[in-house]
Write a protein that holds these residues in place. Structure first.
Motif, PDB file in Angstrom:
ATOM      1  N   GLY A 315      24.715  72.121  18.880  1.00  0.00           N
ATOM      2  CA  GLY A 315      25.730  71.594  19.778  1.00  0.00           C
ATOM      3  C   GLY A 315      25.299  71.773  21.214  1.00  0.00           C
ATOM      4  N   PRO A 316      25.893  71.038  22.138  1.00  0.00           N
ATOM      5  CA  PRO A 316      25.506  71.142  23.551  1.00  0.00           C
ATOM      6  C   PRO A 316      25.904  72.482  24.148  1.00  0.00           C
ATOM      7  N   ASN A 317      25.347  72.770  25.315  1.00  0.00           N
ATOM      8  CA  ASN A 317      25.735  73.987  26.025  1.00  0.00           C
ATOM      9  C   ASN A 317      27.238  73.973  26.284  1.00  0.00           C
ATOM     10  N   GLY A 318      27.860  75.112  26.031  1.00  0.00           N
ATOM     11  CA  GLY A 318      29.296  75.211  26.250  1.00  0.00           C
ATOM     12  C   GLY A 318      30.134  74.776  25.079  1.00  0.00           C
ATOM     13  N   SER A 319      29.515  74.439  23.947  1.00  0.00           N
ATOM     14  CA  SER A 319      30.286  73.988  22.786  1.00  0.00           C
ATOM     15  C   SER A 319      30.798  75.142  21.936  1.00  0.00           C
ATOM     16  N   GLY A 320      30.339  76.379  22.220  1.00  0.00           N
ATOM     17  CA  GLY A 320      30.897  77.532  21.528  1.00  0.00           C
ATOM     18  C   GLY A 320      30.008  78.127  20.451  1.00  0.00           C
ATOM     19  N   LYS A 321      28.732  77.777  20.430  1.00  0.00           N
ATOM     20  CA  LYS A 321      27.845  78.294  19.381  1.00  0.00           C
ATOM     21  C   LYS A 321      27.821  79.829  19.380  1.00  0.00           C
ATOM     22  N   THR A 322      27.570  80.405  20.552  1.00  0.00           N
ATOM     23  CA  THR A 322      27.480  81.864  20.642  1.00  0.00           C
ATOM     24  C   THR A 322      28.827  82.511  20.349  1.00  0.00           C
ATOM     25  N   CYS A 323      29.910  81.863  20.742  1.00  0.00           N
ATOM     26  CA  CYS A 323      31.248  82.395  20.451  1.00  0.00           C
ATOM     27  C   CYS A 323      31.489  82.479  18.943  1.00  0.00           C
ATOM     28  N   VAL A 324      31.093  81.433  18.224  1.00  0.00           N
ATOM     29  CA  VAL A 324      31.265  81.429  16.768  1.00  0.00           C
ATOM     30  C   VAL A 324      30.449  82.548  16.136  1.00  0.00           C
ATOM     31  N   LEU A 325      29.212  82.728  16.626  1.00  0.00           N
ATOM     32  CA  LEU A 325      28.388  83.820  16.105  1.00  0.00           C
ATOM     33  C   LEU A 325      29.058  85.164  16.330  1.00  0.00           C
ATOM     34  N   SER A 326      29.634  85.352  17.509  1.00  0.00           N
ATOM     35  CA  SER A 326      30.247  86.639  17.818  1.00  0.00           C
ATOM     36  C   SER A 326      31.519  86.877  17.009  1.00  0.00           C
ATOM     37  N   LEU A 327      32.172  85.810  16.543  1.00  0.00           N
ATOM     38  CA  LEU A 327      33.284  85.982  15.599  1.00  0.00           C
ATOM     39  C   LEU A 327      32.767  86.575  14.288  1.00  0.00           C
ATOM     40  N   ILE A 328      31.615  86.080  13.841  1.00  0.00           N
ATOM     41  CA  ILE A 328      31.043  86.546  12.576  1.00  0.00           C
ATOM     42  C   ILE A 328      30.567  87.987  12.697  1.00  0.00           C
TER      43      ILE A 328
END
Length: 500
Positions: A315-328
């Protein structure tokens, strides 16, 4: 012999060359100078033999240009060998001939197809074929057939000599003799070889061309239909001047990872992770939402990761990839306000963050920045047993053995005691992936593992990820946003879009 002046530069300019519907060489840019001797190498199915054949004029040029191909090319390959045998077998067709054909004798196959009969005679003796000259060509063994083809090519005074796996099937004495003969003609005949084994590369080789399979992103329609339109595709990934020692060593390491029979080393039986329920998914997010005030980063995401189900998250920058990882991983404060099930734990029911993290291997650019301690390559891998940066606990003999097995897999076994902070950026990344994998975590999260890497080191990291994906114990969650960095073993894709 006088240096050859007959051959000008051979130039392939953005050339796309097709071979029926089976294979296509895609957008090849390559120049061969008269004084250069090349090896073509790469993974299986990448088009090595196709590129060699293209230099002999085989294939249809669909786009771009191919210039400077010489008139007289000596080509030795399994394909040409098979064609010669097939032609001989046709002579047994009873519908065409009234008598049983004895086949073409070896003497005719050699001496009626060469420019230099004296040289051909010398080579016949050197290759040990003198007693076989009256035998039918089709009655020869595979190795003997290969020798006949080599003699024909060498005695034909070629302007360019193309040898596709020339050393396969030859005994040690013949191999030594052939390499010595090739070394004796390097001033007069430019050579291009296809080799899978780097240890067979002659000393006179000046350049290496590395091919890889093209990795286009399939369309949704192609995914559903399983289309393979146009067959497989190969591309020239990069070329290396052998005098560039660093680049040459990286290429050796890449080929080792791509072609080695070594598999991912076993885990340490003395440090087994707690067993997980095999009937439960590793991760399950239900309507997961992350927002800051009125800004929604991730909106109502449903995602389930099953065992052995490798995923690519993009996904593009700012789409939440790292946020989703940090949920996991449990590092995001909003993980407790969402419906999240991880490794059998319902988030917010009293589990500690370390109960979650023990099942996860994690690699990111940020981790590499943090790993600044001065320690050996071996100790970097061993630190994965203790989830530490550096080693502060005495390791066992078995842990050191496992670390050395990882170094062997990476093509770095001679560098075990070298300091980590003196390595290239790409080698550091490989070691950190091995560190994350050493405990065989059920889930390996690779957050933009190719970020900051040059093309060669990117290929190295992708090759290691493919090797890990081929295993059975670890599920890979691979985060990136470059379509060209796809992993062939990863069939599941989740793309996040910006919600603001």
């Amino acid at each position: 012999m006088e240096p050859s002046t007959r051959l000008a530069s051979i130039q392939l300019n953005n050339a796309t060359i097709s071979f029926d519907d089976r294979f296509t060489l895609s957008e090849i840019d390559w120049t061969i100078e008269p004084h250069q001797h090349w090896v073509i190498t790469g993974a299986n199915g990448s088009g090595k033999s196709a590129l060699a054949a293209a230099l002999a004029g085989v294939g249809k040029i669909e786009a771009g240009t191919v210039q400077g191909l010489p008139e007289r090319v000596g080509l030795v390959s399994f394909e040409v060998q098979a064609e010669l045998i097939a032609e001989e077998l046709k002579k047994d067709d009873a519908d065409i001939m009234d008598v049983v054909s004895l086949g073409t004798p070896v003497s005719e196959m050699i001496f009626e197809h060469c420019q230099d009969a004296e040289l051909a005679g010398e080579l016949v003796e050197k290759f040990g074929l003198t007693t076989l000259l009256d035998r039918a060509f089709r009655k020869l063994s595979t190795g003997e057939t290969r020798k006949v083809m080599l003699i024909r090519a060498l005695a034909n005074k070629p302007d360019l000599l193309i040898l596709d796996e020339p050393f396969d099937g030859l005994d040690v004495d013949t191999l030594t003799m052939l390499q010595a003969h090739l070394a004796s003609i390097i001033e007069s005949v430019p050579m291009v070889m296809v080799l899978n084994r780097f240890d067979e590369m002659p000393d006179f080789i000046t350049h290496v061309a590395y091919l890889d399979k093209d990795r286009p992103e399939p369309s949704q329609g192609d995914k559903k239909r399983g289309d393979k339109k146009g067959g497989e595709k190969g591309r020239l990934a990069f070329t290396v001047d052998r005098r560039d020692e660093a680049a040459f060593n990286e290429l050796y390491q890449l080929l080792h990872l791509k072609t080695t029979d070594l598999s991912v080393p076993e885990a340490d039986p003395a440090h087994q992770l707690p067993a997980l329920d095999p009937n439960q998914p590793l991760v399950k997010l239900k309507q997961a939402t992350i927002k800051y005030g009125d800004t929604v980063i991730v909106d109502s995401l449903d995602w389930t990761i099953e065992r052995g189900q490798h995923w690519q998250l993009s996904g593009p920058n700012g789409s939440g990839k790292t946020c989703v990882l940090s949920l996991i991983t449990g590092d995001h404060p909003q993980c407790y306000t969402n419906d999240i099930f991880v490794f059998g734990f319902q988030r917010g029911n009293g589990e500690s963050i370390w109960q979650i993290k023990q099942f996860i291997g994690y690699v990111s650019t940020a981790l590499q920045w943090e790993y600044r301690v001065s320690t050996s390559c071996r100790n970097v891998i061993i630190s994965g047993f203790f989830d530490s940066i550096g080693v502060y606990t005495k390791s066992t003999d078995n842990q050191q053995k496992i670390a050395d097995q990882w170094l062997d897999l990476l093509g770095m076994k001679t560098r075990a005691d070298q300091p980590f902070n003196k390595l290239s950026y790409g080698d550091q990344r490989l070691l950190l992936i091995a560190r994350a994998m050493v405990k065989h975590p059920p889930l390996l999260i690779l957050d933009e593992p190719c970020l900051g890497l040059d093309d060669m080191n990117r290929q190295l990291v992708l090759a290691l990820i493919e090797k890990i994906c081929e295993g059975k114990e670890t599920t890979v969650l691979y985060v990136n946003h470059h379509t060209e960095d796809r992993i062939k073993e990863i069939d599941n894709h989740l793309t996040l879009d910006k919600n603001h």
